[in-house]
Design a protein around this motif. Structure first.
Motif, PDB file in Angstrom:
ATOM      1  N   CYS A   6       0.833  -1.206   0.000  1.00  0.00           N
ATOM      2  CA  CYS A   6       0.000   0.000   0.000  1.00  0.00           C
ATOM      3  C   CYS A   6       0.863   1.250   0.000  1.00  0.00           C
ATOM      4  O   CYS A   6       0.585   2.219  -0.723  1.00  0.00           O
ATOM      5  CB  CYS A   6      -0.908   0.014   1.231  1.00  0.00           C
ATOM      6  SG  CYS A   6      -2.351  -1.001   1.057  1.00  0.00           S
ATOM      7  N   LEU A   7       1.938   1.230   0.829  1.00  0.00           N
ATOM      8  CA  LEU A   7       2.806   2.405   0.892  1.00  0.00           C
ATOM      9  C   LEU A   7       3.519   2.621  -0.438  1.00  0.00           C
ATOM     10  O   LEU A   7       3.654   3.760  -0.896  1.00  0.00           O
ATOM     11  CB  LEU A   7       3.835   2.245   2.018  1.00  0.00           C
ATOM     12  CG  LEU A   7       3.264   2.268   3.437  1.00  0.00           C
ATOM     13  CD1 LEU A   7       4.375   2.193   4.455  1.00  0.00           C
ATOM     14  CD2 LEU A   7       2.434   3.500   3.674  1.00  0.00           C
ATOM     15  N   LEU A   8       3.946   1.515  -1.066  1.00  0.00           N
ATOM     16  CA  LEU A   8       4.607   1.647  -2.377  1.00  0.00           C
ATOM     17  C   LEU A   8       3.656   2.253  -3.403  1.00  0.00           C
ATOM     18  O   LEU A   8       4.042   3.111  -4.199  1.00  0.00           O
ATOM     19  CB  LEU A   8       5.091   0.281  -2.864  1.00  0.00           C
ATOM     20  CG  LEU A   8       6.499  -0.132  -2.427  1.00  0.00           C
ATOM     21  CD1 LEU A   8       6.823  -1.508  -2.963  1.00  0.00           C
ATOM     22  CD2 LEU A   8       7.524   0.883  -2.906  1.00  0.00           C
ATOM     23  N   ASN A  42      -3.577  10.485   1.604  1.00  0.00           N
ATOM     24  CA  ASN A  42      -4.747   9.854   2.223  1.00  0.00           C
ATOM     25  C   ASN A  42      -4.631   8.341   2.223  1.00  0.00           C
ATOM     26  O   ASN A  42      -5.049   7.687   3.181  1.00  0.00           O
ATOM     27  CB  ASN A  42      -6.009  10.250   1.472  1.00  0.00           C
ATOM     28  CG  ASN A  42      -6.590  11.525   2.000  1.00  0.00           C
ATOM     29  OD1 ASN A  42      -6.199  11.968   3.071  1.00  0.00           O
ATOM     30  ND2 ASN A  42      -7.494  12.102   1.260  1.00  0.00           N
ATOM     31  N   ILE A  43      -4.099   7.783   1.137  1.00  0.00           N
ATOM     32  CA  ILE A  43      -3.932   6.320   1.078  1.00  0.00           C
ATOM     33  C   ILE A  43      -3.010   5.863   2.201  1.00  0.00           C
ATOM     34  O   ILE A  43      -3.267   4.852   2.861  1.00  0.00           O
ATOM     35  CB  ILE A  43      -3.385   5.901  -0.306  1.00  0.00           C
ATOM     36  CG1 ILE A  43      -4.424   6.161  -1.375  1.00  0.00           C
ATOM     37  CG2 ILE A  43      -3.000   4.431  -0.307  1.00  0.00           C
ATOM     38  CD1 ILE A  43      -3.947   5.839  -2.764  1.00  0.00           C
ATOM     39  N   ASN A  44      -1.942   6.623   2.455  1.00  0.00           N
ATOM     40  CA  ASN A  44      -1.059   6.295   3.573  1.00  0.00           C
ATOM     41  C   ASN A  44      -1.817   6.239   4.883  1.00  0.00           C
ATOM     42  O   ASN A  44      -1.655   5.308   5.664  1.00  0.00           O
ATOM     43  CB  ASN A  44       0.036   7.360   3.692  1.00  0.00           C
ATOM     44  CG  ASN A  44       1.234   7.033   2.849  1.00  0.00           C
ATOM     45  OD1 ASN A  44       1.270   5.970   2.244  1.00  0.00           O
ATOM     46  ND2 ASN A  44       2.190   7.913   2.820  1.00  0.00           N
ATOM     47  N   LEU A  45      -2.627   7.274   5.141  1.00  0.00           N
ATOM     48  CA  LEU A  45      -3.368   7.326   6.408  1.00  0.00           C
ATOM     49  C   LEU A  45      -4.263   6.108   6.560  1.00  0.00           C
ATOM     50  O   LEU A  45      -4.292   5.459   7.611  1.00  0.00           O
ATOM     51  CB  LEU A  45      -4.204   8.607   6.472  1.00  0.00           C
ATOM     52  CG  LEU A  45      -3.431   9.910   6.638  1.00  0.00           C
ATOM     53  CD1 LEU A  45      -4.383  11.080   6.527  1.00  0.00           C
ATOM     54  CD2 LEU A  45      -2.733   9.943   7.970  1.00  0.00           C
ATOM     55  N   ALA A  46      -4.997   5.784   5.479  1.00  0.00           N
ATOM     56  CA  ALA A  46      -5.925   4.655   5.557  1.00  0.00           C
ATOM     57  C   ALA A  46      -5.170   3.346   5.723  1.00  0.00           C
ATOM     58  O   ALA A  46      -5.584   2.460   6.488  1.00  0.00           O
ATOM     59  CB  ALA A  46      -6.805   4.618   4.313  1.00  0.00           C
ATOM     60  N   ALA A  47      -4.021   3.214   5.035  1.00  0.00           N
ATOM     61  CA  ALA A  47      -3.260   1.961   5.118  1.00  0.00           C
ATOM     62  C   ALA A  47      -2.719   1.754   6.530  1.00  0.00           C
ATOM     63  O   ALA A  47      -2.817   0.649   7.092  1.00  0.00           O
ATOM     64  CB  ALA A  47      -2.116   1.975   4.110  1.00  0.00           C
ATOM     65  N   GLY A  59      -7.332   7.237  12.684  1.00  0.00           N
ATOM     66  CA  GLY A  59      -6.576   7.297  11.438  1.00  0.00           C
ATOM     67  C   GLY A  59      -7.476   7.503  10.242  1.00  0.00           C
ATOM     68  O   GLY A  59      -7.191   8.314   9.357  1.00  0.00           O
ATOM     69  N   ALA A  60      -8.593   6.750  10.210  1.00  0.00           N
ATOM     70  CA  ALA A  60      -9.512   6.884   9.076  1.00  0.00           C
ATOM     71  C   ALA A  60     -10.197   8.245   9.098  1.00  0.00           C
ATOM     72  O   ALA A  60     -10.468   8.830   8.054  1.00  0.00           O
ATOM     73  CB  ALA A  60     -10.552   5.771   9.114  1.00  0.00           C
ATOM     74  N   THR A  61     -10.470   8.760  10.319  1.00  0.00           N
ATOM     75  CA  THR A  61     -11.164  10.049  10.417  1.00  0.00           C
ATOM     76  C   THR A  61     -10.255  11.192   9.985  1.00  0.00           C
ATOM     77  O   THR A  61     -10.722  12.164   9.411  1.00  0.00           O
ATOM     78  CB  THR A  61     -11.635  10.273  11.859  1.00  0.00           C
ATOM     79  OG1 THR A  61     -12.268   9.088  12.315  1.00  0.00           O
ATOM     80  CG2 THR A  61     -12.620  11.407  11.928  1.00  0.00           C
TER      81      THR A  61
ATOM     82  N   VAL B  42     -12.137   2.265  -4.193  1.00  0.00           N
ATOM     83  CA  VAL B  42     -12.171   0.793  -4.151  1.00  0.00           C
ATOM     84  C   VAL B  42     -11.106   0.282  -3.182  1.00  0.00           C
ATOM     85  O   VAL B  42     -11.352  -0.638  -2.389  1.00  0.00           O
ATOM     86  CB  VAL B  42     -11.955   0.219  -5.563  1.00  0.00           C
ATOM     87  CG1 VAL B  42     -11.803  -1.291  -5.509  1.00  0.00           C
ATOM     88  CG2 VAL B  42     -13.116   0.593  -6.463  1.00  0.00           C
ATOM     89  N   LEU B  43      -9.926   0.901  -3.208  1.00  0.00           N
ATOM     90  CA  LEU B  43      -8.862   0.498  -2.280  1.00  0.00           C
ATOM     91  C   LEU B  43      -9.299   0.727  -0.831  1.00  0.00           C
ATOM     92  O   LEU B  43      -9.052  -0.112   0.043  1.00  0.00           O
ATOM     93  CB  LEU B  43      -7.596   1.292  -2.583  1.00  0.00           C
ATOM     94  CG  LEU B  43      -6.393   0.973  -1.684  1.00  0.00           C
ATOM     95  CD1 LEU B  43      -5.919  -0.444  -1.937  1.00  0.00           C
ATOM     96  CD2 LEU B  43      -5.268   1.943  -1.917  1.00  0.00           C
ATOM     97  N   TYR B  44      -9.959   1.863  -0.560  1.00  0.00           N
ATOM     98  CA  TYR B  44     -10.450   2.127   0.796  1.00  0.00           C
ATOM     99  C   TYR B  44     -11.430   1.046   1.230  1.00  0.00           C
ATOM    100  O   TYR B  44     -11.420   0.619   2.384  1.00  0.00           O
ATOM    101  CB  TYR B  44     -11.131   3.489   0.873  1.00  0.00           C
ATOM    102  CG  TYR B  44     -10.200   4.664   0.794  1.00  0.00           C
ATOM    103  CD1 TYR B  44      -8.866   4.555   1.170  1.00  0.00           C
ATOM    104  CD2 TYR B  44     -10.646   5.901   0.349  1.00  0.00           C
ATOM    105  CE1 TYR B  44      -8.012   5.626   1.086  1.00  0.00           C
ATOM    106  CE2 TYR B  44      -9.802   6.975   0.268  1.00  0.00           C
ATOM    107  CZ  TYR B  44      -8.487   6.834   0.629  1.00  0.00           C
ATOM    108  OH  TYR B  44      -7.653   7.906   0.545  1.00  0.00           O
TER     109      TYR B  44
END
Lengths: 113, 172
Positions: A6-8, A42-47, A59-61, B42-44
């Motif tokens: 995910c981080l990559l 944002n992807i980082n935060l969610a991951a 984290g999601a919020t 979709v990833l979320y």
């Protein structure tokens, strides 16, 4: 799917955003690149919220706040784009040198319609 | 989310993002942006952050991108010259982007214990109920005050945007 992948993916998305921000000559294209970079953050935060839960909901919020601030930024930036286009009839970043009103003798300054 | 589904989403996301930064027509770039945002949603969902996925679609695709498309339609004419970057700028962009990605991958390979241990988040961590309680909670760890501050920021932004973009009064 692991945290590492995910981080990559987020790094790759951010790098694409950097490429766009450096090469785009259209003002709106530049803003699109910036949005891509914010999205990567944002992807980082969610991951991290999913794979390393300390306070997972927090984290999601937090990503929601980023989304809200990104929307604010976009509203302000695009209104500036519209105002600039109205004054100069041009959105080429190579020719835009300042945000103030064009001076008549300035090269690249647009005429009022 | 299975590995295959993740790989497919990631591939789609990167391809859409590449299209968004390289398309000659800015309107096409906005379409690429929509695709990239959708893949992110979709990833979320795969990360079980359901509310985040919904907010992504609502705010980004339904709000920001529509705003971008309106701006493009307001500010472009048929026959506008296509703005292509010069070769040295493309090279510079590739260099910086590649350097950033390489640096990130290097950091990641040295992260060590950051990437190991600890289990997954509880199943319901990103559900509407959990996020709502967190966002509007006033007790320990509640985010009601930042939430209100963000709403004020949004209001200020909208007022600022109207003030900047409206027609000057001395125009005919």
């Amino acid at each position: 799917m692991t945290l590492e992948r995910c981080l990559l993916l987020a790094f790759a998305l951010f790098a694409i955003g950097v490429y766009g921000a450096l090469t785009r000559r259209h003002l709106v294209g530049l803003l699109i690149s910036i949005e891509l970079m914010l999205n990567a953050a944002n992807i980082n935060l969610a991951a991290f919220a999913h794979f390393r839960p300390g306070d997972a909901t927090g984290g999601a919020t937090f990503a929601l706040f980023t989304i809200a601030v990104a929307a604010c930024e976009m509203a302000a930036a695009l209104s500036i784009v519209v105002a600039m286009y109205r004054r100069r009839r041009n959105l080429d970043l190579d020719k835009l040198r300042s945000l103030r009103e064009p001076i008549e003798a300035e090269p690249g300054a647009g005429k009022a319609p | 989310m299975s590995d295959a589904a993740f790989a497919l989403t990631a591939f789609f996301m990167v391809a859409a993002a590449l299209w968004a930064v390289t398309a000659n027509n800015v309107l096409h770039a906005a379409l690429g942006l929509i695709a990239a945002f959708f893949a992110t949603a979709v990833l979320y969902l795969g990360l079980r952050a359901e509310f985040l996925a919904v907010a992504q679609v609502l705010v980004y695709i339904g709000g920001v991108v529509v705003f971008v498309v309106f701006t493009i339609l307001l500010t472009s004419r048929l026959g506008d010259e296509i703005l292509r970057p010069s070769l040295w700028r493309v090279l510079l962009g590739v260099l910086f982007a590649g350097a950033f990605f390489a640096l990130g991958a290097l950091m990641l390979s040295r992260a060590g214990d950051l990437l190991e241990g600890a289990g997954l988040a509880p199943e319901e961590y990103g559900s509407l109920m959990a996020v709502g309680n967190k966002l509007l909670g006033m007790g320990e760890g509640g985010l009601l005050l930042p939430f209100e501050v963000v709403s004020v920021l949004l209001l200020a932004c909208v007022i600022g945007a109207i003030a900047v973009a409206r027609k000057p009064e001395d125009d005919e």
